[in-house]
Design a protein around this motif. Structure first.
Motif, short mmCIF file in Angstrom:
data_model
loop_
_atom_site.label_atom_id
_atom_site.label_comp_id
_atom_site.label_asym_id
_atom_site.label_seq_id
_atom_site.Cartn_x
_atom_site.Cartn_y
_atom_site.Cartn_z
N GLU A 163 24.26 -8.05 -44.29
CA GLU A 163 24.83 -7.89 -42.95
C GLU A 163 24.40 -9.01 -42.03
OE1 GLU A 163 23.40 -5.42 -44.67
OE2 GLU A 163 25.17 -4.16 -45.06
N GLU A 164 23.12 -9.40 -42.12
CA GLU A 164 22.63 -10.49 -41.28
C GLU A 164 23.27 -11.82 -41.70
OE1 GLU A 164 18.16 -8.82 -40.28
OE2 GLU A 164 18.49 -9.90 -42.15
N LYS A 165 23.45 -12.01 -43.00
CA LYS A 165 24.03 -13.26 -43.48
C LYS A 165 25.49 -13.44 -43.06
CE LYS A 165 21.11 -13.87 -47.55
NZ LYS A 165 21.08 -13.95 -49.01
N VAL A 166 26.25 -12.34 -43.01
CA VAL A 166 27.67 -12.47 -42.70
C VAL A 166 28.02 -12.16 -41.26
CG1 VAL A 166 28.31 -11.92 -45.07
CG2 VAL A 166 28.26 -10.10 -43.36
N SER A 167 27.06 -11.74 -40.46
CA SER A 167 27.37 -11.28 -39.11
C SER A 167 28.09 -12.32 -38.27
CB SER A 167 26.09 -10.81 -38.39
OG SER A 167 25.21 -11.90 -38.22
N GLU A 168 27.83 -13.58 -38.51
CA GLU A 168 28.48 -14.63 -37.72
C GLU A 168 29.77 -15.11 -38.35
OE1 GLU A 168 25.71 -17.73 -36.93
OE2 GLU A 168 24.23 -16.37 -36.06
N HIS A 169 30.15 -14.56 -39.49
CA HIS A 169 31.33 -15.04 -40.19
C HIS A 169 32.48 -14.04 -40.21
CE1 HIS A 169 28.87 -18.36 -41.52
NE2 HIS A 169 27.99 -17.51 -42.01
N TRP A 170 32.36 -12.91 -39.51
CA TRP A 170 33.43 -11.92 -39.51
C TRP A 170 34.66 -12.46 -38.79
CZ3 TRP A 170 33.46 -7.77 -42.47
CH2 TRP A 170 32.24 -7.24 -42.89
N ILE A 171 35.82 -12.14 -39.32
CA ILE A 171 37.10 -12.52 -38.72
C ILE A 171 37.82 -11.22 -38.37
CG2 ILE A 171 39.33 -13.63 -39.14
CD1 ILE A 171 37.90 -15.17 -41.45
N SER A 172 38.25 -11.08 -37.13
CA SER A 172 38.99 -9.88 -36.75
C SER A 172 40.44 -10.03 -37.19
CB SER A 172 38.91 -9.68 -35.24
OG SER A 172 39.66 -8.54 -34.87
N LEU A 173 40.95 -9.03 -37.92
CA LEU A 173 42.34 -9.06 -38.37
C LEU A 173 43.27 -8.37 -37.39
CD1 LEU A 173 41.91 -8.20 -42.17
CD2 LEU A 173 41.81 -10.42 -41.04
N PHE A 174 42.71 -7.64 -36.45
CA PHE A 174 43.50 -6.87 -35.50
C PHE A 174 43.02 -7.20 -34.09
CE2 PHE A 174 43.69 -2.58 -33.30
CZ PHE A 174 45.00 -2.73 -32.90
N ASN A 175 43.98 -7.56 -33.22
CA ASN A 175 43.61 -8.00 -31.87
C ASN A 175 43.46 -6.86 -30.87
OD1 ASN A 175 46.23 -7.27 -31.10
ND2 ASN A 175 47.01 -9.36 -31.11
N GLY A 176 43.73 -5.62 -31.28
CA GLY A 176 43.57 -4.48 -30.39
C GLY A 176 44.71 -4.29 -29.42
N LYS A 177 45.73 -5.17 -29.47
CA LYS A 177 46.82 -5.11 -28.49
C LYS A 177 48.19 -4.89 -29.11
CE LYS A 177 44.29 -8.43 -25.67
NZ LYS A 177 44.25 -9.81 -25.19
N ASN A 178 48.43 -5.54 -30.25
CA ASN A 178 49.76 -5.45 -30.87
C ASN A 178 49.63 -5.74 -32.37
OD1 ASN A 178 49.72 -8.36 -31.18
ND2 ASN A 178 50.27 -8.48 -29.01
N LEU A 179 50.75 -5.77 -33.05
CA LEU A 179 50.75 -5.97 -34.50
C LEU A 179 50.99 -7.42 -34.89
CD1 LEU A 179 52.64 -2.74 -35.66
CD2 LEU A 179 50.18 -3.23 -35.75
#
Length: 199
Positions: free
Chosen positions: A34-50
């Motif tokens: 978790e510590e190793k990847v914490s800075e590499h996460w990519i959000s796939l959903f913007n929370g606003k639309n599809l």
């Protein structure tokens, strides 16, 4: 990518992915994953639309969002059947992300709310999933119910006290090898606990 197999509303509150790749040698070798990847996460959903997501519903063309099945409300992706007038007609649907990934970790939150649509299959009650390593939706037949894939099946408990684990492995149109053994059963249960109601 996830399938919808009931009238249940599925709220994907967070939908993040991280590529699993070699890290620079300067990283702390004792750090947790978790510590190793914490800075590499990519959000796939913007929370606003599809944006970045394309629906494919059985019997309809890629991109047709029948009855506004997939929508964003309150910062979550929801799967809703209020426009179906109780007639599901095996309109199994999937939502595909624009970017393919091959080596990753996926993190999301989900829950089931509401009741099963009247003519929905019994097996589909509180049953959804994330189809990973799946067929390109452009290659799916118009009447194809599910993409060829490896699925992380998400289930909700139905009857208190009856076990119904979630995060099971299902393999629509495919087989897998686990510990050197070919697995041909459609689903292999996990050892997770059962989550009831709207947990």
């Amino acid at each position: 990518m996830y399938k919808t197999t009931s009238s249940l509303l599925i709220a994907l509150v967070t939908f993040l992915i991280v590529s699993c790749r070699s890290e620079p040698e300067t990283e702390n070798p004792d750090a947790t994953i978790e510590e190793k990847v914490s800075e590499h996460w990519i959000s796939l959903f913007n929370g606003k639309n599809l944006d970045g997501w394309t629906p494919k519903i059985r019997g309809y063309n890629l991109g047709d969002n029948l009855h506004n099945t997939f929508r964003v409300e309150d910062g979550a992706i929801k799967v809703v059947y209020d426009g179906y007038d109780g007639k599901f007609n095996d309109a199994f649907g999937h939502l595909f992300y624009k970017t393919p990934f091959s080596n990753y970790r996926l993190r999301l939150q989900y829950r089931f709310t509401g009741d099963q649509i009247e003519d929905g299959s019994g097996w589909a009650t509180k049953n959804s999933g994330v189809m990973i390593h799946c067929q390109d939706p452009k290659e799916m037949a118009k009447d194809q119910s599910f993409p060829l894939s490896i699925e992380v099946q998400m289930l909700g408990g139905i009857t208190q006290g009856e076990s119904r684990p979630t995060a099971n492995l299902c393999t629509p149109g495919t087989n897998v090898v686990i510990d050197g053994k070919l697995i041909t059963e459609h689903c292999t249960n996990s050892t997770s606990k059962t989550y009831y109601d709207e947990q």
